[in-house]
Design a protein around this motif. Structure first.
Motif, PDB file in Angstrom:
ATOM      1  N   ASP A 153      35.063  43.953  31.570  1.00  0.00           N
ATOM      2  CA  ASP A 153      34.645  42.657  30.329  1.00  0.00           C
ATOM      3  C   ASP A 153      35.402  41.206  30.394  1.00  0.00           C
ATOM      4  N   SER A 154      35.334  40.653  29.667  1.00  0.00           N
ATOM      5  CA  SER A 154      35.726  39.305  29.937  1.00  0.00           C
ATOM      6  C   SER A 154      37.299  39.754  29.458  1.00  0.00           C
ATOM      7  N   SER A 173      35.046  31.267  30.657  1.00  0.00           N
ATOM      8  CA  SER A 173      35.849  32.566  31.052  1.00  0.00           C
ATOM      9  C   SER A 173      35.055  34.365  30.585  1.00  0.00           C
ATOM     10  N   THR A 174      34.461  33.556  29.407  1.00  0.00           N
ATOM     11  CA  THR A 174      33.462  34.651  28.824  1.00  0.00           C
ATOM     12  C   THR A 174      32.347  35.359  28.966  1.00  0.00           C
ATOM     13  N   TYR A 175      32.264  35.714  30.242  1.00  0.00           N
ATOM     14  CA  TYR A 175      31.621  37.006  31.022  1.00  0.00           C
ATOM     15  C   TYR A 175      32.047  38.383  32.225  1.00  0.00           C
ATOM     16  N   CYS A 176      31.299  38.712  31.780  1.00  0.00           N
ATOM     17  CA  CYS A 176      31.731  39.897  32.196  1.00  0.00           C
ATOM     18  C   CYS A 176      30.977  40.242  33.607  1.00  0.00           C
ATOM     19  N   SER A 211      25.954  40.361  35.969  1.00  0.00           N
ATOM     20  CA  SER A 211      26.779  39.631  35.663  1.00  0.00           C
ATOM     21  C   SER A 211      26.004  39.363  34.319  1.00  0.00           C
ATOM     22  N   SER A 221      31.317  38.810  26.796  1.00  0.00           N
ATOM     23  CA  SER A 221      32.310  39.250  27.081  1.00  0.00           C
ATOM     24  C   SER A 221      32.182  41.117  27.018  1.00  0.00           C
ATOM     25  N   ASN A 232      39.860  35.871  38.507  1.00  0.00           N
ATOM     26  CA  ASN A 232      39.463  35.200  37.285  1.00  0.00           C
ATOM     27  C   ASN A 232      39.213  33.909  38.166  1.00  0.00           C
ATOM     28  N   TYR A 270      29.096  29.956  36.444  1.00  0.00           N
ATOM     29  CA  TYR A 270      30.034  29.658  35.551  1.00  0.00           C
ATOM     30  C   TYR A 270      31.431  28.760  34.815  1.00  0.00           C
TER      31      TYR A 270
END
Length: 119
Positions: free
Chosen positions: A52-53, A30-33, A97, A101, A73, A27
């Motif tokens: 969630d993100s 930071s926009t990942y769940c 994953s 978001s 994070n 990644y």
């Protein structure tokens, strides 16, 4: 390429605790769940918890109060603290994953880590 590597499974007696970790690599933002699922022999895969993100955490009802999800994070590491374990928690636990978001579908999966709880 996104990769997820779980660790921390093992065998424990009922009432014990375990900590599962999942390290995500690949990644760039930071926009990942992320989330945890589990599958016991002969049963369907079951959602355990997810984040969630934006940091919103959700738990399956049967895990609330016993399991705690957290995420570092900076290290892209998802941790599942499991307390007061029961024999019915025995399963293969999978980290999952998605680049979104909020996880509605999970694209990426780890290999799984086994959790065995004896009575």
């Amino acid at each position: 390429q996104i990769q997820l590597v779980e660790s921390g499974g093992g065998s424990v007696q009922a009432g014990g605790a375990l900590r599962l970790s999942c390290v995500a690599s690949g990644y760039t933002g930071s926009t990942y769940c992320m989330g945890w699922f589990r599958q016991a022999p002969g049963k369907e895969r079951e959602w355990v918890a997810s984040i969630d993100s934006d940091g919103t955490i959700r738990y399956a009802n049967s895990m609330k109060g016993r399991f705690t999800l957290s995420k570092d994070n900076a290290k892209h590491t998802l941790t599942l603290e499991m307390n007061t374990l029961k024999p019915e928690d025995t399963a293969m636990y999978y980290c999952a994953s998605d680049v979104d978001s909020v996880c509605y579908d999970y694209t990426y999966w780890g290999q799984g880590t086994q959790v065995t709880v004896s009575s």
